[in-house]
Design a protein around this motif. Structure first.
Motif, PDB file in Angstrom:
ATOM      1  N   VAL A 185       0.859  -1.192   0.000  1.00 15.71           N
ATOM      2  CA  VAL A 185       0.000   0.000   0.000  1.00 15.71           C
ATOM      3  C   VAL A 185       0.891   1.235   0.000  1.00 15.71           C
ATOM      4  N   THR A 186       0.628   2.163  -0.924  1.00 15.55           N
ATOM      5  CA  THR A 186       1.499   3.333  -1.064  1.00 15.55           C
ATOM      6  C   THR A 186       0.702   4.631  -1.121  1.00 15.55           C
ATOM      7  N   PHE A 187       1.369   5.686  -0.678  1.00 12.75           N
ATOM      8  CA  PHE A 187       0.810   7.036  -0.812  1.00 12.75           C
ATOM      9  C   PHE A 187       1.962   8.039  -0.830  1.00 12.75           C
ATOM     10  N   ASN A 188       2.285   8.536  -2.017  1.00  8.67           N
ATOM     11  CA  ASN A 188       3.240   9.636  -2.209  1.00  8.67           C
ATOM     12  C   ASN A 188       4.611   9.399  -1.579  1.00  8.67           C
ATOM     13  N   ARG A 189       5.132   8.175  -1.730  1.00  8.56           N
ATOM     14  CA  ARG A 189       6.498   7.898  -1.288  1.00  8.56           C
ATOM     15  C   ARG A 189       7.197   7.104  -2.398  1.00  8.56           C
ATOM     16  N   LEU A 190       7.287   7.735  -3.558  1.00  6.93           N
ATOM     17  CA  LEU A 190       7.730   7.029  -4.752  1.00  6.93           C
ATOM     18  C   LEU A 190       9.151   6.503  -4.624  1.00  6.93           C
ATOM     19  N   THR A 191      10.050   7.289  -4.063  1.00  5.90           N
ATOM     20  CA  THR A 191      11.446   6.841  -3.966  1.00  5.90           C
ATOM     21  C   THR A 191      11.540   5.541  -3.173  1.00  5.90           C
ATOM     22  N   MET A 192      10.867   5.485  -2.025  1.00  9.78           N
ATOM     23  CA  MET A 192      10.901   4.264  -1.220  1.00  9.78           C
ATOM     24  C   MET A 192      10.150   3.126  -1.908  1.00  9.78           C
ATOM     25  N   LEU A 193       9.028   3.457  -2.554  1.00  9.86           N
ATOM     26  CA  LEU A 193       8.249   2.432  -3.242  1.00  9.86           C
ATOM     27  C   LEU A 193       9.090   1.737  -4.306  1.00  9.86           C
ATOM     28  N   LYS A 194       9.889   2.496  -5.041  1.00  9.67           N
ATOM     29  CA  LYS A 194      10.763   1.899  -6.054  1.00  9.67           C
ATOM     30  C   LYS A 194      11.698   0.871  -5.427  1.00  9.67           C
ATOM     31  N   GLU A 195      12.228   1.191  -4.259  1.00 10.85           N
ATOM     32  CA  GLU A 195      13.133   0.271  -3.574  1.00 10.85           C
ATOM     33  C   GLU A 195      12.402  -0.995  -3.128  1.00 10.85           C
ATOM     34  N   VAL A 196      11.174  -0.830  -2.659  1.00  6.78           N
ATOM     35  CA  VAL A 196      10.393  -1.984  -2.216  1.00  6.78           C
ATOM     36  C   VAL A 196      10.083  -2.900  -3.397  1.00  6.78           C
ATOM     37  N   ILE A 197       9.662  -2.318  -4.508  1.00  6.07           N
ATOM     38  CA  ILE A 197       9.347  -3.130  -5.691  1.00  6.07           C
ATOM     39  C   ILE A 197      10.587  -3.866  -6.175  1.00  6.07           C
ATOM     40  N   ALA A 198      11.716  -3.184  -6.196  1.00  7.96           N
ATOM     41  CA  ALA A 198      12.970  -3.831  -6.618  1.00  7.96           C
ATOM     42  C   ALA A 198      13.323  -4.988  -5.696  1.00  7.96           C
ATOM     43  N   ALA A 199      13.134  -4.796  -4.395  1.00  4.85           N
ATOM     44  CA  ALA A 199      13.424  -5.858  -3.429  1.00  4.85           C
ATOM     45  C   ALA A 199      12.518  -7.057  -3.660  1.00  4.85           C
ATOM     46  N   VAL A 203      11.226  -2.783   3.323  1.00  7.20           N
ATOM     47  CA  VAL A 203      12.140  -3.371   2.340  1.00  7.20           C
ATOM     48  C   VAL A 203      12.463  -4.801   2.756  1.00  7.20           C
ATOM     49  N   PRO A 204      11.931  -5.783   2.031  1.00  2.00           N
ATOM     50  CA  PRO A 204      12.255  -7.179   2.359  1.00  2.00           C
ATOM     51  C   PRO A 204      13.713  -7.484   2.006  1.00  2.00           C
ATOM     52  N   HIS A 205      14.299  -8.423   2.742  1.00  2.00           N
ATOM     53  CA  HIS A 205      15.614  -8.925   2.402  1.00  2.00           C
ATOM     54  C   HIS A 205      15.447 -10.059   1.388  1.00  2.00           C
ATOM     55  N   PRO A 206      16.481 -10.409   0.657  1.00  2.00           N
ATOM     56  CA  PRO A 206      16.328 -11.457  -0.370  1.00  2.00           C
ATOM     57  C   PRO A 206      15.753 -12.765   0.161  1.00  2.00           C
ATOM     58  N   GLU A 207      16.101 -13.118   1.401  1.00  2.00           N
ATOM     59  CA  GLU A 207      15.689 -14.409   1.961  1.00  2.00           C
ATOM     60  C   GLU A 207      14.404 -14.329   2.785  1.00  2.00           C
ATOM     61  N   THR A 208      13.790 -13.148   2.914  1.00  2.00           N
ATOM     62  CA  THR A 208      12.642 -12.990   3.816  1.00  2.00           C
ATOM     63  C   THR A 208      11.502 -13.935   3.460  1.00  2.00           C
ATOM     64  N   LEU A 209      11.062 -13.901   2.213  1.00  2.00           N
ATOM     65  CA  LEU A 209       9.935 -14.737   1.815  1.00  2.00           C
ATOM     66  C   LEU A 209      10.301 -16.217   1.906  1.00  2.00           C
ATOM     67  N   THR A 210      11.520 -16.559   1.545  1.00  2.00           N
ATOM     68  CA  THR A 210      11.967 -17.955   1.655  1.00  2.00           C
ATOM     69  C   THR A 210      11.784 -18.470   3.071  1.00  2.00           C
ATOM     70  N   ASN A 211      12.171 -17.663   4.052  1.00  3.96           N
ATOM     71  CA  ASN A 211      12.102 -18.099   5.447  1.00  3.96           C
ATOM     72  C   ASN A 211      10.671 -18.113   5.973  1.00  3.96           C
ATOM     73  N   LEU A 212       9.845 -17.172   5.520  1.00  5.24           N
ATOM     74  CA  LEU A 212       8.435 -17.207   5.899  1.00  5.24           C
ATOM     75  C   LEU A 212       7.756 -18.467   5.355  1.00  5.24           C
ATOM     76  N   LEU A 213       8.026 -18.791   4.097  1.00  6.03           N
ATOM     77  CA  LEU A 213       7.390 -19.957   3.492  1.00  6.03           C
ATOM     78  C   LEU A 213       7.932 -21.263   4.059  1.00  6.03           C
ATOM     79  N   ARG A 214       9.184 -21.257   4.464  1.00  4.77           N
ATOM     80  CA  ARG A 214       9.719 -22.456   5.116  1.00  4.77           C
ATOM     81  C   ARG A 214       8.954 -22.731   6.414  1.00  4.77           C
ATOM     82  N   PHE A 215       8.738 -21.666   7.190  1.00  3.01           N
ATOM     83  CA  PHE A 215       7.961 -21.834   8.429  1.00  3.01           C
ATOM     84  C   PHE A 215       6.547 -22.288   8.097  1.00  3.01           C
TER      85      PHE A 215
END
Length: 297
Positions: A8-22, A94-106
């Protein structure tokens, strides 16, 4: 184990770009990236439409707050995807590269869960104070260096994983909450279906301006109006708890009221008291509708 990420975003484009890239660089693939735009300015609109099929873009006609944004995003996940899990976050998470991997493992190891919450850190590596984990045992504080997963009472929408059947059973986040407390209410609702857990190795970085919690005693005047929603929503979800939980919730609000009245040096004391009292009074009559949602077959 397919996953939709809802941001969910509202007028924080610079940070949003980083989140999408992550999200795009996640070690485990994110199957759908759903961006819910709370009617941001033109630059956000142009950037997101320019991404084309890289994302699923929902632009709302007005700013419905974080609560409304997550309501629409979770509904989209349920109605437009067949993914097994939804992963919720703000546009400064900003998720780390392994964040989703570890959530799904659990999730694979412990399939009966109401929600899974990440270990949320600020930019300096210390735990984000706005997202301190709330263990089921409230006398226990989860240490920063823990490697142990623990059962939680509730959690925030800053990297939160939920399974499709749980959403189908409990419905959607409450739009009328607007801001603050929508995630607490929603995760406590999920926790009545199955336990929620803190996943210690699923870290994310929450890029808030400063690592401070919310406090009506000291917060700036421009942020004061949002405390109306905070106290209104606290009264609502506190009343949904068991007897002891309701008692603790009411006592906490009373304690904060007394501090506002009696603590020396509080600036704009009357305004702060008015916001708290108005929120509590509104909460006693607050009866929002919990929307159900159909599972996409």
């Amino acid at each position: 184990m397919t996953t939709s990420a809802v941001v969910v975003t509202f007028n924080r484009l610079t940070m949003l770009k980083e989140v999408i890239a992550a999200l795009q660089n996640s070690q485990t693939k994110v199957d759908h990236i759903i961006i819910v735009d709370n009617h941001s300015d033109q630059d956000t609109y142009e950037y997101l439409t320019g991404l084309g099929s890289q994302i699923e873009y929902m632009r709302l006609d007005e700013n419905l707050g974080g609560a409304g944004g997550f309501n629409r995003g979770v509904r989209y996940f349920m109605e437009h995807t067949q993914d097994e899990f939804v992963w919720l976050m703000d546009d400064d998470t900003v998720p780390h590269p392994e964040t989703l991997t570890n959530l799904l493992r659990f999730a694979h190891e412990t399939p009966q869960f109401g929600f899974l919450a990440s270990d949320v850190r600020w930019t300096d590596g210390h735990r984000a104070k706005m997202n301190n984990p709330a263990p089921k045992n409230r006398l226990h504080k989860i240490p920063e260096n823990t490697t142990k997963n623990e059962e939680l009472m509730n959690a925030t929408f800053v990297s939160l994983l939920m399974a499709r059947p749980v959403v189908a059973q409990i419905g959607l986040p409450i739009t009328e909450f607007f801001i603050w407390g929508d995630d607490i209410e929603y995760t406590e609702r999920a926790g009545r279906v199955a336990p929620g857990y803190f996943v210690a190795d699923a870290r994310v970085t929450h890029k808030m301006k400063s690592n401070v919690g919310s406090d009506i005693l000291t917060d700036s005047l421009d942020r004061l109006p949002r405390y109306f929603y905070s106290y209104r929503n606290k009264v609502y979800y506190g009343a949904k708890r068991n007897f002891l939980g309701r008692l603790k919730s009411d006592a906490r609000i009373l304690y904060e009221f007394l501090k506002l009245c009696l603590k020396p040096g509080i600036q704009n004391r009357r305004q702060r008291i008015h916001v708290l009292v108005s929120g509590v009074q509104a909460g006693r009559h607050f009866k929002p509708v919990i929307e159900s949602v159909e599972v996409m077959k």
